[in-house]
Scaffold this motif. Structure first.
Motif, PDB file in Angstrom:
ATOM      1  N   GLU A   1       0.835  -1.210   0.000  1.00  0.00           N
ATOM      2  CA  GLU A   1       0.000   0.000   0.000  1.00  0.00           C
ATOM      3  C   GLU A   1       0.873   1.264   0.000  1.00  0.00           C
ATOM      4  O   GLU A   1       1.827   1.384   0.772  1.00  0.00           O
ATOM      5  CB  GLU A   1      -0.908   0.019   1.231  1.00  0.00           C
ATOM      6  CG  GLU A   1      -1.797   1.244   1.286  1.00  0.00           C
ATOM      7  CD  GLU A   1      -2.585   1.352   2.580  1.00  0.00           C
ATOM      8  OE1 GLU A   1      -3.290   2.359   2.772  1.00  0.00           O
ATOM      9  OE2 GLU A   1      -2.478   0.430   3.419  1.00  0.00           O
TER      10      GLU A   1
ATOM     11  N   THR B   1       0.520   0.805  -7.638  1.00  0.00           N
ATOM     12  CA  THR B   1      -0.702   1.293  -8.262  1.00  0.00           C
ATOM     13  C   THR B   1      -0.831   0.666  -9.642  1.00  0.00           C
ATOM     14  O   THR B   1       0.169   0.276 -10.253  1.00  0.00           O
ATOM     15  CB  THR B   1      -0.681   2.833  -8.357  1.00  0.00           C
ATOM     16  OG1 THR B   1      -1.928   3.297  -8.863  1.00  0.00           O
ATOM     17  CG2 THR B   1       0.450   3.327  -9.249  1.00  0.00           C
TER      18      THR B   1
ATOM     19  N   PRO C   1      -5.688  -0.467  -6.304  1.00  0.00           N
ATOM     20  CA  PRO C   1      -5.835   0.977  -6.469  1.00  0.00           C
ATOM     21  C   PRO C   1      -5.175   1.471  -7.745  1.00  0.00           C
ATOM     22  O   PRO C   1      -4.201   0.892  -8.224  1.00  0.00           O
ATOM     23  CB  PRO C   1      -5.109   1.528  -5.237  1.00  0.00           C
ATOM     24  CG  PRO C   1      -4.029   0.516  -4.974  1.00  0.00           C
ATOM     25  CD  PRO C   1      -4.644  -0.817  -5.325  1.00  0.00           C
TER      26      PRO C   1
ATOM     27  N   GLN D   1      -9.859   4.471  -8.825  1.00  0.00           N
ATOM     28  CA  GLN D   1     -10.423   3.957  -7.582  1.00  0.00           C
ATOM     29  C   GLN D   1      -9.328   3.804  -6.537  1.00  0.00           C
ATOM     30  O   GLN D   1      -8.152   3.628  -6.866  1.00  0.00           O
ATOM     31  CB  GLN D   1     -11.127   2.615  -7.791  1.00  0.00           C
ATOM     32  CG  GLN D   1     -10.231   1.401  -7.860  1.00  0.00           C
ATOM     33  CD  GLN D   1     -11.008   0.087  -7.818  1.00  0.00           C
ATOM     34  OE1 GLN D   1     -12.223   0.047  -7.915  1.00  0.00           O
ATOM     35  NE2 GLN D   1     -10.292  -1.016  -7.678  1.00  0.00           N
ATOM     36  N   ASN D   2      -9.749   3.893  -5.266  1.00  0.00           N
ATOM     37  CA  ASN D   2      -8.839   3.613  -4.172  1.00  0.00           C
ATOM     38  C   ASN D   2      -8.966   2.144  -3.791  1.00  0.00           C
ATOM     39  O   ASN D   2      -9.720   1.393  -4.410  1.00  0.00           O
ATOM     40  CB  ASN D   2      -9.096   4.538  -2.977  1.00  0.00           C
ATOM     41  CG  ASN D   2     -10.497   4.371  -2.386  1.00  0.00           C
ATOM     42  OD1 ASN D   2     -11.167   3.348  -2.592  1.00  0.00           O
ATOM     43  ND2 ASN D   2     -10.954   5.374  -1.669  1.00  0.00           N
ATOM     44  N   ARG D   3      -8.247   1.723  -2.769  1.00  0.00           N
ATOM     45  CA  ARG D   3      -8.212   0.296  -2.449  1.00  0.00           C
ATOM     46  C   ARG D   3      -9.521  -0.222  -1.860  1.00  0.00           C
ATOM     47  O   ARG D   3      -9.730  -1.420  -1.737  1.00  0.00           O
ATOM     48  CB  ARG D   3      -7.041  -0.010  -1.499  1.00  0.00           C
ATOM     49  CG  ARG D   3      -7.120   0.622  -0.131  1.00  0.00           C
ATOM     50  CD  ARG D   3      -5.795   0.468   0.615  1.00  0.00           C
ATOM     51  NE  ARG D   3      -5.844   0.981   1.979  1.00  0.00           N
ATOM     52  CZ  ARG D   3      -6.117   0.233   3.039  1.00  0.00           C
ATOM     53  NH1 ARG D   3      -6.348  -1.058   2.897  1.00  0.00           N
ATOM     54  NH2 ARG D   3      -6.133   0.763   4.251  1.00  0.00           N
TER      55      ARG D   3
ATOM     56  N   GLN E   1      -0.573  12.126  -7.313  1.00  0.00           N
ATOM     57  CA  GLN E   1      -1.187  11.611  -6.083  1.00  0.00           C
ATOM     58  C   GLN E   1      -0.126  11.116  -5.102  1.00  0.00           C
ATOM     59  O   GLN E   1      -0.229  11.350  -3.887  1.00  0.00           O
ATOM     60  CB  GLN E   1      -2.151  10.477  -6.435  1.00  0.00           C
ATOM     61  CG  GLN E   1      -3.345  10.924  -7.257  1.00  0.00           C
ATOM     62  CD  GLN E   1      -4.151   9.754  -7.787  1.00  0.00           C
ATOM     63  OE1 GLN E   1      -3.718   8.599  -7.713  1.00  0.00           O
ATOM     64  NE2 GLN E   1      -5.327  10.036  -8.322  1.00  0.00           N
TER      65      GLN E   1
ATOM     66  N   ARG F   1       0.639  12.555  -1.279  1.00  0.00           N
ATOM     67  CA  ARG F   1       0.628  11.719  -0.075  1.00  0.00           C
ATOM     68  C   ARG F   1       1.935  11.850   0.699  1.00  0.00           C
ATOM     69  O   ARG F   1       1.939  11.903   1.931  1.00  0.00           O
ATOM     70  CB  ARG F   1       0.419  10.246  -0.451  1.00  0.00           C
ATOM     71  CG  ARG F   1      -0.973   9.865  -0.876  1.00  0.00           C
ATOM     72  CD  ARG F   1      -1.151   8.361  -0.920  1.00  0.00           C
ATOM     73  NE  ARG F   1      -0.187   7.695  -1.805  1.00  0.00           N
ATOM     74  CZ  ARG F   1      -0.405   7.433  -3.075  1.00  0.00           C
ATOM     75  NH1 ARG F   1      -1.545   7.780  -3.639  1.00  0.00           N
ATOM     76  NH2 ARG F   1       0.512   6.811  -3.800  1.00  0.00           N
TER      77      ARG F   1
END
Length: 405
Positions: free
Chosen positions: A53, A57, A92, A102-104, A258, A262
């Motif tokens: 995580e 991606t 993700p 989309q996210n996880r 992105q 983060r």
């Protein structure tokens, strides 16, 4: 030729502090099949992706949602449709070339896409099937009307934002007849151009483009070149009707934006940056990064794909280079050269499935690369998705141990 073995890349990546793996899906972590509804995903791969995580991606021309979406494969692999959403086990990243994020946890959005465009796309699969029913009888006269209906229905992939016609089922009826396979490819190209013309007539000129997979790069007008069928290589099998801007190179920058937000708290390209408002040329995308991102903030990028092509032109004067992964892998490599980080390009052999593809097994890379190719393939996975999944699982375990220590 590659300059690293898979094991050497494992060692290199195990201790990297700031890593981002950007990975294609079909042909990489699952075998290519003639009917995408029969795809299967290894649950150990799903769990390994979750362990990475923030460092992993996806970037795919497939889609996350819908009955053909990768989310269904994730749910099936886990044996519990609710588990992926509950535990955050969806993959993700960007799908449909970059317009579907989309996210996880499977929370989905289509940034930059209008309601009018979505409505046209919703009607496109039915229109594709109707056009196939008009054209196929003349190309497959040996097939009954019932067989034609079945072939047309299965050839249309009714995805939400990238409806596609896939020729694999049709090719299976004429597996050794290259001239007829080429005739089907020409028919498909003409059919899809008709859909573009219908979009223009509906006031949506410029909203869509055709993505040919695999392809031989772009011609002078910017259209992707179809790869004609040949003995042992069926060439182009799919054409996707995609939203303008849905190119993986732009998607790479969206994912980088992105990641940097983060990690550093600031989105260098802006909060509303997406593939629809991003630059559309590789040169402009590269320059945008150079202008907005401090080189020392760049993560080490690893790009993983399976579709890279290179074929000599008929007159022997040039190499026609393409493939749906070539663009983003090349840009990723150029970003590494700019910021002096050893970004890595990994190519997985997708010839092991049900679709004829050039193989990596003999190391010659015929149909894949050429002696003058600017794209450096750092690591080859000649044993295909199974080899890559085992490598990916080991990487997740090693990085997990390194984080604990």
């Amino acid at each position: 030729m590659p300059n690293l073995t898979p094991d050497q890349l494992l060692v290199e990546l195990s201790g990297v502090k700031d890593l981002l793996i950007v990975q294609d899906l079909d042909g990489v972590c699952m075998q290519l099949v003639k009917d995408p509804l029969t795809r299967r995903m290894d649950p150990s791969y799903v769990h390994a992706a979750a362990e990475l995580e923030g460092q992993f991606t996806v970037l795919t021309n497939g889609e996350h949602e819908g009955r053909r979406g990768v989310n269904r494969l994730v749910e099936t692999s886990l044996g519990d449709p609710a588990k992926a959403r509950r535990d955050g086990l969806y993959l993700p990243g960007l799908a449909a070339g970059g317009v579907q994020f989309q996210n996880r946890f499977g929370e989905l959005e289509h940034p930059g896409v209008s309601a009018e465009e979505m409505a046209f796309l919703a009607a496109t699969p039915q229109r594709m099937e109707a056009l196939l029913l008009e054209r196929l009888p003349g190309l497959l006269p040996e097939c009954s009307s019932t067989e034609i209906q079945d072939l047309a229905r299965t050839a249309v992939l009714d995805t939400q934002v990238s409806p596609t016609i896939n020729l694999n089922g049709l090719f299976a009826r004429i597996p050794t007849e290259v001239p007829r396979q080429r005739a089907l490819q020409t028919m498909l190209e003409e059919l899809m151009q008709q859909l573009l013309d219908e979009a223009t007539a509906a006031g949506l000129g410029g909203s869509f483009f055709l993505h040919v997979a695999p392809n031989l790069g772009r011609d002078a007008s910017g259209r992707e070149r179809l790869k004609p069928a040949s003995v042992g290589d069926v060439g182009s099998t799919d054409i996707q009707f995609m939203l303008t801007g849905s190119i993986k190179e732009a998607g790479l920058l969206v994912l980088l934006n992105q990641h940097l937000e983060r990690r550093h708290g600031i989105a260098p390209f802006g909060q509303s940056f997406n593939v629809r408002n991003a630059p559309h040329t590789p040169e402009a995308l590269l320059q945008l990064v150079k202008n907005r991102v401090p080189a020392e903030q760049m993560p080490l990028l690893v790009g993983v794909g399976d579709t890279v092509t290179s074929t000599q032109s008929s007159d022997g004067t040039q190499w026609l280079r393409g493939g749906s992964d070539r663009g983003f892998l090349t840009l990723l490599q150029q970003l590494g050269q700019w910021c002096q980080r050893p970004n890595r390009v990994v190519l997985v052999d997708s010839s092991h499935g049900e679709v004829d593809r050039p193989s990596l097994s003999d190391g010659r890379l015929v149909g894949i690369s050429d002696p003058e190719d600017p794209l450096q393939l750092d690591v080859l996975m000649p044993d295909g998705p199974n080899q890559y999944i085992a490598w990916f699982r080991e990487l997740a375990q090693r990085r997990g141990r390194a984080a604990v220590s």
